[in-house]
Write a protein that holds these residues in place. Structure first.
Motif, PDB file in Angstrom:
ATOM      1  N   ARG A 108     -17.767  -6.697   2.439  1.00  0.00           N
ATOM      2  CA  ARG A 108     -16.771  -7.062   1.280  1.00  0.00           C
ATOM      3  C   ARG A 108     -16.730  -5.426   0.955  1.00  0.00           C
ATOM      4  O   ARG A 108     -16.958  -4.639   0.801  1.00  0.00           O
ATOM      5  CB  ARG A 108     -18.192  -7.884   0.189  1.00  0.00           C
ATOM      6  N   LEU A 109     -15.218  -5.999  -0.023  1.00  0.00           N
ATOM      7  CA  LEU A 109     -14.506  -4.398  -0.316  1.00  0.00           C
ATOM      8  C   LEU A 109     -15.272  -4.522  -1.441  1.00  0.00           C
ATOM      9  O   LEU A 109     -15.177  -2.663  -1.517  1.00  0.00           O
ATOM     10  CB  LEU A 109     -13.597  -5.187  -0.771  1.00  0.00           C
ATOM     11  N   SER A 110     -16.219  -5.253  -2.132  1.00  0.00           N
ATOM     12  CA  SER A 110     -16.865  -4.097  -3.082  1.00  0.00           C
ATOM     13  C   SER A 110     -17.886  -3.682  -3.281  1.00  0.00           C
ATOM     14  O   SER A 110     -18.460  -2.504  -3.320  1.00  0.00           O
ATOM     15  CB  SER A 110     -17.635  -5.246  -3.852  1.00  0.00           C
ATOM     16  N   GLU A 111     -18.079  -3.388  -1.287  1.00  0.00           N
ATOM     17  CA  GLU A 111     -19.194  -3.100  -1.077  1.00  0.00           C
ATOM     18  C   GLU A 111     -18.893  -1.679  -0.737  1.00  0.00           C
ATOM     19  O   GLU A 111     -20.015  -1.000  -0.277  1.00  0.00           O
ATOM     20  CB  GLU A 111     -20.287  -3.571  -0.501  1.00  0.00           C
ATOM     21  N   LEU A 112     -18.127  -1.830  -0.448  1.00  0.00           N
ATOM     22  CA  LEU A 112     -17.392  -0.247   0.696  1.00  0.00           C
ATOM     23  C   LEU A 112     -17.152   1.260  -0.445  1.00  0.00           C
ATOM     24  O   LEU A 112     -17.970   0.911  -1.086  1.00  0.00           O
ATOM     25  CB  LEU A 112     -16.471  -0.369   0.409  1.00  0.00           C
ATOM     26  N   ASP A 113     -17.887   2.007  -0.040  1.00  0.00           N
ATOM     27  CA  ASP A 113     -17.437   3.771  -0.012  1.00  0.00           C
ATOM     28  C   ASP A 113     -16.304   3.825  -0.595  1.00  0.00           C
ATOM     29  O   ASP A 113     -15.969   2.943  -0.136  1.00  0.00           O
ATOM     30  CB  ASP A 113     -19.049   3.992   0.407  1.00  0.00           C
ATOM     31  N   ARG A 114     -16.121   4.911  -0.869  1.00  0.00           N
ATOM     32  CA  ARG A 114     -14.742   5.401  -1.194  1.00  0.00           C
ATOM     33  C   ARG A 114     -13.988   5.521   0.273  1.00  0.00           C
ATOM     34  O   ARG A 114     -13.352   4.981   0.768  1.00  0.00           O
ATOM     35  CB  ARG A 114     -14.913   7.126  -1.777  1.00  0.00           C
ATOM     36  N   ALA A 115     -14.375   5.665   1.022  1.00  0.00           N
ATOM     37  CA  ALA A 115     -14.017   6.399   2.032  1.00  0.00           C
ATOM     38  C   ALA A 115     -13.362   4.908   2.701  1.00  0.00           C
ATOM     39  O   ALA A 115     -12.743   4.748   3.389  1.00  0.00           O
ATOM     40  CB  ALA A 115     -14.274   7.369   3.145  1.00  0.00           C
ATOM     41  N   GLY A 116     -14.516   3.695   2.664  1.00  0.00           N
ATOM     42  CA  GLY A 116     -14.308   2.805   3.416  1.00  0.00           C
ATOM     43  C   GLY A 116     -13.523   1.848   2.940  1.00  0.00           C
ATOM     44  O   GLY A 116     -12.338   1.102   2.969  1.00  0.00           O
ATOM     45  N   LYS A 117     -12.686   1.835   1.370  1.00  0.00           N
ATOM     46  CA  LYS A 117     -12.366   1.844   0.335  1.00  0.00           C
ATOM     47  C   LYS A 117     -10.336   1.930   0.614  1.00  0.00           C
ATOM     48  O   LYS A 117      -9.719   1.109   0.944  1.00  0.00           O
ATOM     49  CB  LYS A 117     -12.935   1.481  -0.981  1.00  0.00           C
ATOM     50  N   GLN A 118     -10.696   2.934   1.175  1.00  0.00           N
ATOM     51  CA  GLN A 118      -9.913   3.829   1.634  1.00  0.00           C
ATOM     52  C   GLN A 118      -9.162   2.975   3.088  1.00  0.00           C
ATOM     53  O   GLN A 118      -8.055   2.736   2.815  1.00  0.00           O
ATOM     54  CB  GLN A 118      -9.263   5.496   1.641  1.00  0.00           C
ATOM     55  N   GLN A 142     -10.892  -6.787  -6.753  1.00  0.00           N
ATOM     56  CA  GLN A 142     -11.910  -6.698  -4.757  1.00  0.00           C
ATOM     57  C   GLN A 142     -12.131  -6.250  -4.396  1.00  0.00           C
ATOM     58  O   GLN A 142     -13.972  -5.806  -4.072  1.00  0.00           O
ATOM     59  CB  GLN A 142     -11.186  -7.985  -4.239  1.00  0.00           C
ATOM     60  N   LEU A 143     -12.197  -4.500  -5.169  1.00  0.00           N
ATOM     61  CA  LEU A 143     -12.386  -3.427  -4.451  1.00  0.00           C
ATOM     62  C   LEU A 143     -13.570  -2.841  -5.858  1.00  0.00           C
ATOM     63  O   LEU A 143     -14.261  -1.944  -5.249  1.00  0.00           O
ATOM     64  CB  LEU A 143     -11.683  -2.208  -3.900  1.00  0.00           C
ATOM     65  N   GLY A 144     -13.449  -2.927  -7.133  1.00  0.00           N
ATOM     66  CA  GLY A 144     -14.285  -2.680  -7.616  1.00  0.00           C
ATOM     67  C   GLY A 144     -14.179  -0.865  -8.326  1.00  0.00           C
ATOM     68  O   GLY A 144     -13.993  -0.414  -8.916  1.00  0.00           O
ATOM     69  N   VAL A 145     -11.785  -1.281  -8.301  1.00  0.00           N
ATOM     70  CA  VAL A 145     -11.477   0.114  -8.674  1.00  0.00           C
ATOM     71  C   VAL A 145     -10.384  -0.105  -9.597  1.00  0.00           C
ATOM     72  O   VAL A 145      -9.543  -1.580  -9.448  1.00  0.00           O
ATOM     73  CB  VAL A 145     -11.312   0.877  -7.579  1.00  0.00           C
ATOM     74  N   THR A 146      -9.732   0.799  -9.800  1.00  0.00           N
ATOM     75  CA  THR A 146      -8.232   0.595 -11.125  1.00  0.00           C
ATOM     76  C   THR A 146      -7.192  -0.026  -9.866  1.00  0.00           C
ATOM     77  O   THR A 146      -7.316   0.535  -8.311  1.00  0.00           O
ATOM     78  CB  THR A 146      -8.178   1.531 -11.758  1.00  0.00           C
ATOM     79  N   ARG A 147      -6.200  -0.879 -10.346  1.00  0.00           N
ATOM     80  CA  ARG A 147      -4.586  -0.577  -9.734  1.00  0.00           C
ATOM     81  C   ARG A 147      -4.440   1.164  -9.017  1.00  0.00           C
ATOM     82  O   ARG A 147      -3.947   0.890  -8.471  1.00  0.00           O
ATOM     83  CB  ARG A 147      -3.983  -1.519 -10.002  1.00  0.00           C
ATOM     84  N   PHE A 148      -4.772   1.942  -9.966  1.00  0.00           N
ATOM     85  CA  PHE A 148      -4.324   3.185 -10.093  1.00  0.00           C
ATOM     86  C   PHE A 148      -4.904   3.644  -8.846  1.00  0.00           C
ATOM     87  O   PHE A 148      -4.125   4.800  -7.799  1.00  0.00           O
ATOM     88  CB  PHE A 148      -4.105   3.706 -11.429  1.00  0.00           C
ATOM     89  N   THR A 149      -5.734   3.634  -9.095  1.00  0.00           N
ATOM     90  CA  THR A 149      -6.388   3.973  -7.658  1.00  0.00           C
ATOM     91  C   THR A 149      -6.169   3.588  -6.191  1.00  0.00           C
ATOM     92  O   THR A 149      -5.970   4.180  -5.654  1.00  0.00           O
ATOM     93  CB  THR A 149      -7.921   3.779  -7.896  1.00  0.00           C
ATOM     94  N   VAL A 150      -5.985   2.086  -6.111  1.00  0.00           N
ATOM     95  CA  VAL A 150      -5.318   1.631  -5.715  1.00  0.00           C
ATOM     96  C   VAL A 150      -4.413   2.223  -4.660  1.00  0.00           C
ATOM     97  O   VAL A 150      -3.917   2.787  -3.516  1.00  0.00           O
ATOM     98  CB  VAL A 150      -4.929   0.816  -5.215  1.00  0.00           C
ATOM     99  N   TYR A 151      -3.139   2.214  -6.177  1.00  0.00           N
ATOM    100  CA  TYR A 151      -1.468   3.443  -5.356  1.00  0.00           C
ATOM    101  C   TYR A 151      -2.319   4.557  -4.747  1.00  0.00           C
ATOM    102  O   TYR A 151      -1.586   5.092  -4.243  1.00  0.00           O
ATOM    103  CB  TYR A 151      -0.852   3.419  -6.848  1.00  0.00           C
ATOM    104  N   ASN A 152      -2.977   5.467  -5.594  1.00  0.00           N
ATOM    105  CA  ASN A 152      -3.617   6.234  -5.446  1.00  0.00           C
ATOM    106  C   ASN A 152      -3.585   6.493  -3.953  1.00  0.00           C
ATOM    107  O   ASN A 152      -3.073   7.794  -2.660  1.00  0.00           O
ATOM    108  CB  ASN A 152      -4.677   7.451  -5.655  1.00  0.00           C
ATOM    109  N   TYR A 153      -4.799   5.555  -3.305  1.00  0.00           N
ATOM    110  CA  TYR A 153      -4.946   5.246  -1.381  1.00  0.00           C
ATOM    111  C   TYR A 153      -3.685   5.146  -0.666  1.00  0.00           C
ATOM    112  O   TYR A 153      -3.838   5.622  -0.123  1.00  0.00           O
ATOM    113  CB  TYR A 153      -6.023   4.489  -1.205  1.00  0.00           C
ATOM    114  N   LEU A 154      -2.896   4.449  -1.233  1.00  0.00           N
ATOM    115  CA  LEU A 154      -1.814   3.968  -0.422  1.00  0.00           C
ATOM    116  C   LEU A 154      -0.641   5.020  -0.543  1.00  0.00           C
ATOM    117  O   LEU A 154      -0.068   5.370   0.613  1.00  0.00           O
ATOM    118  CB  LEU A 154      -0.735   3.185  -1.130  1.00  0.00           C
ATOM    119  N   ASN A 155      -0.709   6.389  -1.640  1.00  0.00           N
ATOM    120  CA  ASN A 155       0.213   7.021  -1.428  1.00  0.00           C
ATOM    121  C   ASN A 155      -0.926   8.421  -0.499  1.00  0.00           C
ATOM    122  O   ASN A 155       0.130   9.424  -0.075  1.00  0.00           O
ATOM    123  CB  ASN A 155       0.347   8.210  -2.706  1.00  0.00           C
TER     124      ASN A 155
END
Length: 157
Positions: A108-118, A142-155
């Motif tokens: 599941r997405l929530s169980e991934l480590d940082r690299a896995g979430k990226q 679903q990842l258990g992070v903020t939307r800002f973290t998702v934007y950072n991963y995308l950038n």
């Protein structure tokens, strides 16, 4: 009373460099109200007791507008409130994409480590997930992070 969360963005956005004065002033108003604040490149997330947060909203809006904002967008919710993912049913397009990525990554997405979430964010982006309405917020939850973290991963691409 319970807890509340709020996310707000003020415009105009600026590219590289320091954040605009309107964004800094809005963040300062939230901090002055005793709210827990997370300042991101595309907006600010705050949380706190319901009364404190609701009472602080006028000061946050005034600070942003006085700082030169031309628009302020606000979303308030109770922690853990479901975010609509395109119909809300398990068969929605985004839910299907998420399930495919989870199957590919083996958890599941929530169980991934940082690299896995990226990696999950990259895979979802390649499949067009972030073209869907409210998808960043839904994936962040679903990842258990903020939307800002998702934007950072995308950038980081």
């Amino acid at each position: 009373m319970g807890q509340l969360e709020a996310e707000f963005t003020s415009e105009p956005f600026h590219g590289e460099g320091p954040p605009p004065a309107h964004a800094v002033r809005a963040r300062t108003a939230a901090e002055d109200a005793g709210l827990t604040t997370e300042f991101g490149p595309l907006g600010t997330s705050v949380s706190g007791e319901e009364d404190a947060l609701l009472d602080a909203l006028p000061a946050i809006a005034r600070a942003a507008l006085d700082g030169g904002a031309t628009r302020l967008t606000l979303r308030v919710q109770r922690p853990g409130a479901a975010v609509e993912t395109g119909g809300g049913d398990p068969g929605s397009v985004l839910d299907g994409m998420v399930r495919q990525v989870e199957a590919e990554l083996g958890t599941r997405l929530s169980e991934l480590d940082r690299a896995g979430k990226q990696r999950a964010v990259r895979l979802l982006d390649e499949r067009g997930a972030f073209q869907l309405r409210r998808s960043v917020a839904a994936v962040a939850e679903q990842l258990g992070v903020t939307r800002f973290t998702v934007y950072n991963y995308l950038n980081r691409g």
